[in-house]
Design a protein around this motif. Structure first.
Motif, PDB file in Angstrom:
ATOM      1  N   LEU A  90       0.821  -1.210   0.000  1.00 54.59           N
ATOM      2  CA  LEU A  90       0.000   0.000   0.000  1.00 54.59           C
ATOM      3  C   LEU A  90       0.853   1.258   0.000  1.00 54.59           C
ATOM      4  O   LEU A  90       0.546   2.235  -0.685  1.00 54.59           O
ATOM      5  N   ARG A  91       1.948   1.251   0.752  1.00 52.07           N
ATOM      6  CA  ARG A  91       2.843   2.406   0.799  1.00 52.07           C
ATOM      7  C   ARG A  91       3.459   2.682  -0.570  1.00 52.07           C
ATOM      8  O   ARG A  91       3.482   3.822  -1.043  1.00 52.07           O
ATOM      9  N   LEU A  92       3.908   1.627  -1.242  1.00 55.48           N
ATOM     10  CA  LEU A  92       4.508   1.803  -2.566  1.00 55.48           C
ATOM     11  C   LEU A  92       3.478   2.269  -3.589  1.00 55.48           C
ATOM     12  O   LEU A  92       3.765   3.122  -4.434  1.00 55.48           O
ATOM     13  N   ALA A  93       2.262   1.714  -3.514  1.00 57.89           N
ATOM     14  CA  ALA A  93       1.193   2.141  -4.429  1.00 57.89           C
ATOM     15  C   ALA A  93       0.857   3.609  -4.203  1.00 57.89           C
ATOM     16  O   ALA A  93       0.653   4.367  -5.164  1.00 57.89           O
ATOM     17  N   TRP A  94       0.804   4.037  -2.951  1.00 56.09           N
ATOM     18  CA  TRP A  94       0.508   5.425  -2.637  1.00 56.09           C
ATOM     19  C   TRP A  94       1.607   6.342  -3.180  1.00 56.09           C
ATOM     20  O   TRP A  94       1.326   7.394  -3.742  1.00 56.09           O
ATOM     21  N   ARG A 154       0.493  11.928  -9.852  1.00 56.58           N
ATOM     22  CA  ARG A 154      -0.252  13.190  -9.697  1.00 56.58           C
ATOM     23  C   ARG A 154       0.692  14.385  -9.819  1.00 56.58           C
ATOM     24  O   ARG A 154       0.352  15.389 -10.446  1.00 56.58           O
ATOM     25  N   ARG A 155       1.852  14.271  -9.244  1.00 55.11           N
ATOM     26  CA  ARG A 155       2.828  15.365  -9.289  1.00 55.11           C
ATOM     27  C   ARG A 155       3.304  15.608 -10.728  1.00 55.11           C
ATOM     28  O   ARG A 155       3.360  16.753 -11.182  1.00 55.11           O
ATOM     29  N   LEU A 156       3.617  14.531 -11.462  1.00 55.13           N
ATOM     30  CA  LEU A 156       4.046  14.675 -12.848  1.00 55.13           C
ATOM     31  C   LEU A 156       2.926  15.249 -13.709  1.00 55.13           C
ATOM     32  O   LEU A 156       3.179  16.081 -14.589  1.00 55.13           O
ATOM     33  N   GLU A 157       1.701  14.823 -13.474  1.00 51.76           N
ATOM     34  CA  GLU A 157       0.559  15.348 -14.218  1.00 51.76           C
ATOM     35  C   GLU A 157       0.391  16.841 -13.947  1.00 51.76           C
ATOM     36  O   GLU A 157       0.122  17.627 -14.859  1.00 51.76           O
ATOM     37  N   ARG A 158       0.573  17.252 -12.694  1.00 49.20           N
ATOM     38  CA  ARG A 158       0.499  18.667 -12.347  1.00 49.20           C
ATOM     39  C   ARG A 158       1.571  19.461 -13.089  1.00 49.20           C
ATOM     40  O   ARG A 158       1.315  20.546 -13.615  1.00 49.20           O
TER      41      ARG A 158
END
Length: 185
Positions: free
Chosen positions: A27-31, A38-42
């Motif tokens: 879960l940590r790696l998926a997050w 999201r950061r790259l998309e921004r």
């Protein structure tokens, strides 16, 4: 102690703990991956918006847009082996009879000429494109800056791209040596 002597509850507890740890780690790696996406998309959205603003600004300042996302390639040799390198500039523009590569930057550091990656990118564009100069466009502050590199006499007008490329390669080698020397200190 033989493994068969370990109580079943201990084995189940260890297996449960390992399973729990594996789940938490997954879960940590998926997050982290989702956050990075999201950061790259921004950043992509910010860059696209900056390019749109820059095009309007360039037109307002009297530049004619000759091309968007203009690609060029040039050859270098590494240990005698030819390698083709591709580049893509944000804009190819003209002002009067002079042609320029215009690179659009957004953010706090990228639009600054003292940012090494930006400076090297502009120098590479200056050498690889058949243009009269390079423009650094800060889309957020609406500032267009003409960047002139200290090329040898004759390099800025009518000199072959190969000679300009040789100067670029020399600058990259010098920068790499300087970086290695700085790390050694």
């Amino acid at each position: 102690m033989d493994f068969r002597d370990v109580p079943t509850e201990v084995v189940l507890a260890a297996a449960g703990a390992a399973l729990f740890f594996g789940l938490v780690q997954t879960l940590r790696l998926a997050w982290q991956r989702a956050r990075q996406r999201r950061r790259l998309e921004r950043f992509r959205e910010q860059g696209a918006a900056g390019e749109a603003r820059a095009e309007v600004l360039l037109r307002e300042l009297g530049y004619t847009i000759l091309g968007r996302q203009v690609a060029v390639s040039y050859g270098v040799q590494v240990d005698g082996e030819p390698i083709t390198v591709g580049l893509r500039a944000d804009y190819l523009v003209a002002h009067g009879r002079r042609r320029y590569v215009a690179e659009v930057k957004t953010g706090r550091l990228a639009p600054r000429i003292d940012t090494p990656a930006t400076r090297r990118q502009l120098l590479e564009y200056r050498l690889a494109f058949d243009v009269d100069g390079v423009l650094l466009v800060d889309a957020e502050t609406r500032r267009v800056r003409s960047v002139v590199f200290p090329l040898p006499a004759g390099a800025s007008e009518g000199e072959s791209p190969g000679v300009r490329l040789a100067w670029f390669v020399a600058a990259v080698v010098a920068g790499s040596l300087a970086a290695m020397a700085a790390r050694a200190w």
